[in-house]
Motif scaffolding. Structure first.
Motif, PDB file in Angstrom:
ATOM      1  N   TYR A 180       8.826   3.120 -11.631  1.00 31.26           N
ATOM      2  CA  TYR A 180       8.908   2.000 -12.248  1.00 31.26           C
ATOM      3  C   TYR A 180       7.464   2.080 -13.028  1.00 31.26           C
ATOM      4  O   TYR A 180       7.445   1.559 -14.465  1.00 31.26           O
ATOM      5  CB  TYR A 180       9.033   0.769 -11.312  1.00 31.26           C
ATOM      6  N   TYR A 181       6.523   2.519 -12.429  1.00 30.82           N
ATOM      7  CA  TYR A 181       5.092   2.784 -13.176  1.00 30.82           C
ATOM      8  C   TYR A 181       5.435   3.437 -14.276  1.00 30.82           C
ATOM      9  O   TYR A 181       4.831   3.272 -15.492  1.00 30.82           O
ATOM     10  CB  TYR A 181       4.070   3.232 -12.078  1.00 30.82           C
ATOM     11  N   SER A 182       6.130   4.606 -14.362  1.00 36.74           N
ATOM     12  CA  SER A 182       6.151   5.627 -15.848  1.00 36.74           C
ATOM     13  C   SER A 182       7.020   4.739 -17.001  1.00 36.74           C
ATOM     14  O   SER A 182       6.605   4.968 -17.946  1.00 36.74           O
ATOM     15  CB  SER A 182       7.050   6.744 -15.206  1.00 36.74           C
ATOM     16  N   ARG A 183       7.758   3.843 -16.327  1.00 34.99           N
ATOM     17  CA  ARG A 183       8.645   3.215 -17.404  1.00 34.99           C
ATOM     18  C   ARG A 183       7.608   2.179 -18.184  1.00 34.99           C
ATOM     19  O   ARG A 183       7.795   1.869 -19.443  1.00 34.99           O
ATOM     20  CB  ARG A 183       9.786   2.469 -16.784  1.00 34.99           C
ATOM     21  N   LEU A 184       6.730   1.602 -17.304  1.00 35.20           N
ATOM     22  CA  LEU A 184       6.008   0.417 -17.876  1.00 35.20           C
ATOM     23  C   LEU A 184       5.083   1.205 -18.682  1.00 35.20           C
ATOM     24  O   LEU A 184       4.794   0.752 -19.613  1.00 35.20           O
ATOM     25  CB  LEU A 184       5.140  -0.099 -16.664  1.00 35.20           C
ATOM     26  N   MET A 185       4.498   2.301 -18.456  1.00 35.63           N
ATOM     27  CA  MET A 185       3.616   3.029 -19.240  1.00 35.63           C
ATOM     28  C   MET A 185       4.026   3.246 -20.540  1.00 35.63           C
ATOM     29  O   MET A 185       3.472   3.139 -21.841  1.00 35.63           O
ATOM     30  CB  MET A 185       3.225   4.273 -18.377  1.00 35.63           C
ATOM     31  N   GLN A 186       5.580   3.488 -20.640  1.00 33.12           N
ATOM     32  CA  GLN A 186       6.047   3.786 -21.936  1.00 33.12           C
ATOM     33  C   GLN A 186       6.246   2.633 -22.757  1.00 33.12           C
ATOM     34  O   GLN A 186       6.376   2.873 -23.748  1.00 33.12           O
ATOM     35  CB  GLN A 186       7.524   4.416 -21.794  1.00 33.12           C
ATOM     36  N   GLU A 187       6.222   1.413 -22.202  1.00 31.14           N
ATOM     37  CA  GLU A 187       6.324   0.159 -22.722  1.00 31.14           C
ATOM     38  C   GLU A 187       4.886  -0.201 -23.349  1.00 31.14           C
ATOM     39  O   GLU A 187       4.758  -1.586 -23.905  1.00 31.14           O
ATOM     40  CB  GLU A 187       6.961  -0.790 -22.138  1.00 31.14           C
ATOM     41  N   THR A 188       3.722   0.228 -23.083  1.00 25.16           N
ATOM     42  CA  THR A 188       2.514  -0.185 -23.291  1.00 25.16           C
ATOM     43  C   THR A 188       1.819   0.682 -24.616  1.00 25.16           C
ATOM     44  O   THR A 188       2.375   1.718 -24.977  1.00 25.16           O
ATOM     45  CB  THR A 188       1.555  -0.166 -22.223  1.00 25.16           C
ATOM     46  N   PRO A 189       0.756   0.088 -24.942  1.00 26.36           N
ATOM     47  CA  PRO A 189       0.144   0.785 -26.050  1.00 26.36           C
ATOM     48  C   PRO A 189      -0.550   2.193 -25.581  1.00 26.36           C
ATOM     49  O   PRO A 189      -0.829   3.082 -26.251  1.00 26.36           O
ATOM     50  CB  PRO A 189      -1.143   0.010 -26.493  1.00 26.36           C
ATOM     51  N   TRP A 190      -0.413   2.594 -24.194  1.00 26.36           N
ATOM     52  CA  TRP A 190      -0.749   3.826 -23.758  1.00 26.36           C
ATOM     53  C   TRP A 190       0.206   4.656 -23.644  1.00 26.36           C
ATOM     54  O   TRP A 190       0.324   5.336 -22.597  1.00 26.36           O
ATOM     55  CB  TRP A 190      -1.663   3.506 -22.576  1.00 26.36           C
ATOM     56  N   PHE A 191       1.228   4.677 -24.102  1.00 27.56           N
ATOM     57  CA  PHE A 191       2.691   5.185 -23.902  1.00 27.56           C
ATOM     58  C   PHE A 191       2.244   6.803 -23.774  1.00 27.56           C
ATOM     59  O   PHE A 191       3.138   7.493 -23.429  1.00 27.56           O
ATOM     60  CB  PHE A 191       3.651   4.799 -25.064  1.00 27.56           C
ATOM     61  N   ASP A 192       1.206   7.275 -24.906  1.00 25.47           N
ATOM     62  CA  ASP A 192       1.137   8.483 -25.194  1.00 25.47           C
ATOM     63  C   ASP A 192      -0.028   9.164 -24.427  1.00 25.47           C
ATOM     64  O   ASP A 192      -0.654  10.028 -24.688  1.00 25.47           O
ATOM     65  CB  ASP A 192       0.891   8.682 -26.520  1.00 25.47           C
ATOM     66  N   LEU A 193      -0.321   8.495 -23.219  1.00 21.45           N
ATOM     67  CA  LEU A 193      -1.432   8.922 -22.410  1.00 21.45           C
ATOM     68  C   LEU A 193      -1.093  10.350 -21.980  1.00 21.45           C
ATOM     69  O   LEU A 193      -0.303  10.268 -21.257  1.00 21.45           O
ATOM     70  CB  LEU A 193      -1.824   7.837 -21.292  1.00 21.45           C
ATOM     71  N   LEU A 236       9.408  -1.845  -1.581  1.00 21.64           N
ATOM     72  CA  LEU A 236      10.127  -2.111  -2.714  1.00 21.64           C
ATOM     73  C   LEU A 236      10.553  -3.472  -2.991  1.00 21.64           C
ATOM     74  O   LEU A 236      11.211  -3.760  -4.133  1.00 21.64           O
ATOM     75  CB  LEU A 236      11.788  -1.534  -2.449  1.00 21.64           C
ATOM     76  N   ALA A 237      10.140  -4.437  -2.306  1.00 23.96           N
ATOM     77  CA  ALA A 237      10.185  -5.926  -2.410  1.00 23.96           C
ATOM     78  C   ALA A 237       8.701  -6.541  -2.759  1.00 23.96           C
ATOM     79  O   ALA A 237       8.885  -7.787  -2.863  1.00 23.96           O
ATOM     80  CB  ALA A 237      10.893  -6.460  -1.555  1.00 23.96           C
ATOM     81  N   LEU A 252       0.808  -1.170  -0.012  1.00 22.33           N
ATOM     82  CA  LEU A 252      -0.050   0.126   0.040  1.00 22.33           C
ATOM     83  C   LEU A 252       0.774   1.353   0.052  1.00 22.33           C
ATOM     84  O   LEU A 252       1.497   1.648   1.018  1.00 22.33           O
ATOM     85  CB  LEU A 252      -0.823   0.027   1.346  1.00 22.33           C
ATOM     86  N   MET A 253       0.897   1.882  -1.310  1.00 23.16           N
ATOM     87  CA  MET A 253       1.949   3.191  -1.460  1.00 23.16           C
ATOM     88  C   MET A 253       1.394   4.263  -0.339  1.00 23.16           C
ATOM     89  O   MET A 253       2.240   5.049  -0.112  1.00 23.16           O
ATOM     90  CB  MET A 253       1.910   3.474  -2.762  1.00 23.16           C
ATOM     91  N   TYR A 254       0.217   4.567   0.153  1.00 22.51           N
ATOM     92  CA  TYR A 254      -0.046   5.548   1.031  1.00 22.51           C
ATOM     93  C   TYR A 254       0.819   5.472   2.111  1.00 22.51           C
ATOM     94  O   TYR A 254       0.814   6.493   2.949  1.00 22.51           O
ATOM     95  CB  TYR A 254      -1.561   5.373   1.502  1.00 22.51           C
ATOM     96  N   LEU A 255       1.447   4.284   2.489  1.00 22.86           N
ATOM     97  CA  LEU A 255       2.118   4.213   3.724  1.00 22.86           C
ATOM     98  C   LEU A 255       3.499   5.132   3.575  1.00 22.86           C
ATOM     99  O   LEU A 255       4.164   5.466   4.626  1.00 22.86           O
ATOM    100  CB  LEU A 255       2.871   2.727   3.928  1.00 22.86           C
ATOM    101  N   GLY A 302       5.925  12.321  -7.844  1.00 21.66           N
ATOM    102  CA  GLY A 302       6.976  11.912  -6.887  1.00 21.66           C
ATOM    103  C   GLY A 302       7.944  11.031  -7.689  1.00 21.66           C
ATOM    104  O   GLY A 302       7.932  10.758  -8.718  1.00 21.66           O
ATOM    105  N   ARG A 303       8.884  10.650  -6.814  1.00 20.98           N
ATOM    106  CA  ARG A 303      10.218  10.057  -7.334  1.00 20.98           C
ATOM    107  C   ARG A 303      10.379   8.600  -6.401  1.00 20.98           C
ATOM    108  O   ARG A 303      11.495   8.110  -6.676  1.00 20.98           O
ATOM    109  CB  ARG A 303      11.630  10.951  -7.191  1.00 20.98           C
ATOM    110  N   HIS A 304       9.419   8.249  -6.023  1.00 26.98           N
ATOM    111  CA  HIS A 304       9.613   6.832  -5.287  1.00 26.98           C
ATOM    112  C   HIS A 304      10.007   5.820  -6.459  1.00 26.98           C
ATOM    113  O   HIS A 304       9.333   5.922  -7.601  1.00 26.98           O
ATOM    114  CB  HIS A 304       8.349   6.643  -4.479  1.00 26.98           C
ATOM    115  N   GLN A 305      10.496   4.871  -6.025  1.00 20.61           N
ATOM    116  CA  GLN A 305      11.277   3.940  -7.113  1.00 20.61           C
ATOM    117  C   GLN A 305       9.807   3.100  -7.857  1.00 20.61           C
ATOM    118  O   GLN A 305       9.926   2.753  -8.848  1.00 20.61           O
ATOM    119  CB  GLN A 305      11.981   2.699  -6.331  1.00 20.61           C
ATOM    120  N   ASN A 306       8.903   2.807  -7.091  1.00 24.86           N
ATOM    121  CA  ASN A 306       7.735   2.435  -7.618  1.00 24.86           C
ATOM    122  C   ASN A 306       6.916   3.422  -8.375  1.00 24.86           C
ATOM    123  O   ASN A 306       6.231   2.700  -9.587  1.00 24.86           O
ATOM    124  CB  ASN A 306       6.706   1.958  -6.680  1.00 24.86           C
TER     125      ASN A 306
END
Length: 320
Positions: free
Chosen positions: A267-280, A241-242, A219-222, A260-264
């Motif tokens: 990582y989400y931003s990198r995932l988005m760029q690899e998907t068909p929704w990269f230009d969202l 992170l694990a 839960l990222m709100y933590l 923000g700049r949390h690692q998760n």
């Protein structure tokens, strides 16, 4: 090694369909070569473009099948409480899983759309829930609120779980007619409902829920300063992170600008760029309003190191 098909369910309208697609992509990317999936989509008017993009994922990953179940008519007749602005009536669709999904499916993993997966989900499907209706992870925020008398949950006798990740024993769900029990409670709740379907699931099922390891719902709100007093908070934050499943369970979403700049989040931003929704196009929060509303309630926050640390890690969404 031959593995059974993992049945995974999402519920979404067209607004959240891209984020569900990114979640599905993360599952496929993190999967082992022998993992097989069937995705069940409770479909509240997803348009053809987004459906086609989801199906396009087969060009890269062939270890899955997918089914869409129209629920627009069902959602229209729902007249249930909505207290949280970032949720819609679609959230209640999970209460109908037993009657919507085919009867040959006896175990399903329900996931919210604001989730990414970072490791194979096969281990969570090995959890034995044969004597339970479902398995879930404690929602620490609700527990802490209960300790302060801010809600009606009896935290001393039962553990309250977050409904964003639910491993459901559909065989037992149907046998005990859980759907009817949940809907009956909704019509006449014993307490005011603060967290939509999540409250209903917890108040009705209580002892019939198996508590899973926090790693299955990070839960990222933590990360936020408001959580500093929680028991084992440093351990919970480190575990984020694990976690195989990361859940952006708050109004602060990773697809919003200045998130923000949390690692998760990165990582989400990198995932988005690899998907068909990269230009969202990312949503833009009203930073001025957010900041000064928070400053009005917490006038000395700008002098605290943890305040700026939160802004760095989780962006201005942590002020909500």
């Amino acid at each position: 090694m031959t593995k059974n098909i993992m049945h995974i369910c999402f519920a979404t309208d067209n607004n959240y369909a891209p984020y569900m697609g990114i979640s599905i992509y993360s599952i496929l990317k993190a999967s082992d070569k022998n993992d097989k999936f069937h995705f069940h989509i409770l479909d509240n008017a997803i348009n053809k473009e987004n459906k086609q993009k989801i199906i396009e994922l087969k060009n890269k990953y062939r270890n899955f099948t997918i089914s869409f179940y129209p629920i627009s008519a069902l959602v229209k007749i729902c007249d249930y409480p909505l207290k949280n602005k970032h949720l819609s009536m679609t959230a209640y669709a999970r209460l109908y899983l037993g009657s919507i999904l085919p009867t040959n499916i006896t175990k399903v993993l329900y996931l919210d759309c604001d989730i990414i997966v970072r490791a194979s989900l096969y281990p969570i499907f090995q959890e034995n829930i044969s004597h339970y209706i479902l398995g879930g992870v404690e929602d620490n925020a609700v527990t802490e609120e209960a300790k302060r008398g801010l809600n009606f949950w009896d935290y001393k006798s039962s553990t309250y779980v977050n409904s964003g990740v639910l491993l459901i024993n559909l065989k037992q769900w149907r046998k005990e007619n859980i759907e009817r029990q949940l809907l009956t409670y909704l019509k006449a709740p014993l307490h005011p409902i603060f967290y939509e379907d999540q409250d209903v699931i917890n108040f009705v099922l209580k002892k019939k829920i198996k508590i899973l390891s926090p790693r299955w719902n990070g839960l990222m709100y933590l990360v936020g300063t408001k959580r500093n007093s929680y028991i084992n908070i440093n351990k919970l934050r480190k575990n984020l992170l694990a976690c195989p499943i990361v859940h952006f369970a708050s109004p602060s979403k990773p697809w919003i600008k200045f998130s923000g700049r949390h690692q998760n989040v990165l990582y989400y931003s990198r995932l988005m760029q690899e998907t068909p929704w990269f230009d969202l196009s990312c949503e833009s929060p009203n930073l001025f309003t957010l900041f000064f509303k928070y400053l009005w309630v917490h006038p000395f926050c700008i002098f605290k190191f943890n305040f700026w640390k939160d802004i760095y890690l989780m962006g201005f969404g942590c002020l909500v």
